[in-house]
Enzyme design. Structure first.
Site, PDB file in Angstrom:
ATOM      1  N   GLY A  22      -0.531  -5.110  -0.250  1.00 40.73           N
ATOM      2  CA  GLY A  22       0.693  -5.156  -0.785  1.00 40.73           C
ATOM      3  C   GLY A  22       1.299  -3.622  -0.487  1.00 40.73           C
ATOM      4  N   GLY A  24      -0.326  -1.186   1.454  1.00 37.62           N
ATOM      5  CA  GLY A  24      -0.576  -0.340   2.769  1.00 37.62           C
ATOM      6  C   GLY A  24      -1.743  -0.925   3.369  1.00 37.62           C
ATOM      7  CB  THR A  25      -2.769  -0.757   6.850  1.00 34.17           C
ATOM      8  OG1 THR A  25      -1.647  -1.609   6.797  1.00 34.17           O
ATOM      9  CG2 THR A  25      -4.056  -1.288   7.616  1.00 34.17           C
ATOM     10  CG  ASP A 136      -5.323  -6.041  -9.585  1.00 28.35           C
ATOM     11  OD1 ASP A 136      -5.604  -7.075 -10.081  1.00 28.35           O
ATOM     12  OD2 ASP A 136      -5.138  -5.544  -8.622  1.00 28.35           O
TER      13      ASP A 136
END
Length: 490
Positions: A22, A24-25, A136
């Site tokens: 969500g 970035g790459t 997370d």
């Protein structure tokens, strides 16, 4: 600007696409100057104009740069290129834990489960000691580097939603966690502390034991209700995981006060549960070596004591507590030595200003950190106590260095090389603009009875011949010579 494999970005060469999330790459990238690979996370183009996402992305770099631990992915640099924010992180040549779970249908051996959970627990507890929360914890944020003939290397990553523990922000902007692993207080928007990460780690343990998340439901609403109200499931009902029901019940308790006090406590309870049911497949004692090999191993074991005054057990055998200070966020080698921080060992840091961190609590060459003085009995000494022979023990980033030890005569008299009890691979004289000396490398039997590489550096010039350096790590001394010594600022 679109980014893809083969492109140059901020000086890095993007070699391979590693994943997209969500925020970035991520690419495996060649560092523009050093002979190493980094994981380069580039903020998603559609998010570049979103001030909230940009702030969150920058917070990941700021938070992660404060955390230095063998079980946490290190942040090395950050910047902006053509309007796109980027973070350069430690590259781990492995898979995430979610990928290992998907390899089923066979479940992971219990001993491997226990060690992965214990290593994750070390990393998370280090985050909590720094006054931060991960928020997370899930298999996709746990990286596992599988090493042939050696135990897995386990690192926690992705601190994009990490916040200070006293941050009272609620979920007004949306759930900042993955629902399958979210603690009830995260879902309800109540106060959140480290016990939310403990809950999430309990969910990960359940998934490793059974192959499924604990509250698998058909839709998000049903999963939310289960986290808030349903009794934690029993691993024994989902398969051959007898003995862990009580551990999961405590880890997934609805009230934070009823959970384990730390991630380490959860990991210890899991191991105790496994041992009580005699389910440790790797618990059998190792066979005794043959007499000829035993002599080699005994001599090799002496190396770690005679040469460095410390053993790799310090780095690998127990959790490291890294002190925090105002310079703890520094990234990369430093050149100005903080005499207040280094105390009685300032002369060591001054002899190697680009190798060691400027502050005792900072970061040096190849992320050397956690430097601390020790005596011959491998006990930590106060930084302000003078000793005739100073021994500074530091931790490396395991790419490939695990430990870096410096031994120096405080009166700056030339130090005699210690006797050699190890299995040598090579020996050579070296000359650089900074001086000259001798380099010796080989292997010895390290912690956990694994053959490990070592590298010893000696100096001829008077401003450093009162010291020698011992580096351990990798599978051989040749690996250290290639990957550590070549660019070492010595």
């Amino acid at each position: 600007m679109a980014v893809a494999e083969g492109m140059d970005f901020a000086g890095y060469r993007l070699e391979a696409h590693l994943g997209t999330g969500g925020m970035g790459t991520v690419f495996r990238a060649q560092h523009p100057r050093l002979p190493r690979k980094d994981a380069l996370k580039i903020l998603a183009e559609e998010r570049s104009g979103d001030s909230a996402f940009r702030a969150r992305f920058l917070r990941e770099a700021e938070v992660a740069a404060r955390l230095h631990h063998p079980n946490l992915v290190a942040v090395r640099d950050r910047g902006q290129h053509d309007g796109r924010l980027w973070i350069a992180m430690q590259y781990v040549d492995g898979v995430d834990l979610a990928g290992l779970i998907r390899r089923g249908p066979g479940r992971m051996p219990i001993e491997r489960v226990l060690r992965i959970v214990a290593e994750v627990a070390k990393g998370l507890d280090a985050i909590h000691r720094a006054g931060l929360l991960h928020r997370d914890v899930k298999p996709a944020n746990i990286l596992v580097e599988e090493q042939s003939g050696r135990q897995d290397r386990v690192l926690v990553t992705d601190f994009g939603i990490a916040r200070p523990a006293d941050d009272t922000a609620t979920l007004a902007a949306g759930l900042t966690a993955t629902l399958a692993y979210a603690a009830p207080e995260q879902i309800s928007g109540g106060p959140v502390d480290q016990r939310a990460d403990i809950y999430a780690l309990g969910c990960v343990l359940y998934e490793l034991l059974t192959g499924t998340v604990p509250f698998a439901r058909e839709n998000p609403a049903a999963m939310v209700y289960a986290h808030l109200h349903d009794t934690p499931p029993k691993p024994s009902d989902a398969g051959p995981a007898a003995g862990f029901d009580g551990v999961i019940a405590t880890a997934l308790a609805k009230r934070p006060d009823d959970r384990f006090a730390s991630c380490a406590a959860l990991a210890a309870a899991a191991r105790a549960a496994a041992e009580s049911t005699v389910r440790l497949g790797a618990a059998a004692p190792a066979p005794r070596p043959r007499a000829g090999r035993r002599r080699l191993l005994i001599g090799a074991a002496l190396l770690a004591i005679v040469l460095t005054g410390v053993t790799t057990a310090v780095a690998l055998g127990r959790e490291q507590t890294v002190p925090r200070g105002p310079t703890a966020t520094a990234v990369g080698p430093q050149t100005a030595v903080d005499a207040v921080s280094w105390g009685a060992y300032t002369y060591v840091a001054q002899a190697f200003p680009e190798l060691l961190p400027a502050s005792q609590f900072g970061i040096g060459y190849q992320e050397i950190y956690g430097c601390r003085p020790m005596n011959e009995e491998r006990r930590e000494l106060p930084i302000d106590v003078f000793v005739e022979v100073g021994r500074v023990h530091c931790l490396g980033n395991r790419e490939p260095a695990v430990t870096v030890d410096l031994v120096c005569n405080a009166d700056r008299s030339p130090i005699a090389p210690p006797p050699i009890f190890d299995r040598a691979e090579g020996d050579e004289s070296w000359t650089r603009p900074s001086g000259a000396g001798n380099l010796h490398w080989g292997v010895y039997l390290g912690y956990e009875r694994v053959v490990t590489g070592y590298l010893r550096v000696y100096f001829d010039d008077p401003n450093r011949n009162f010291c020698y350096i011992v580096v351990t790590g990798g599978a051989s001394g040749a690996e250290l010579r290639s990957r550590w010594w070549t660019e070492a600022p010595l």
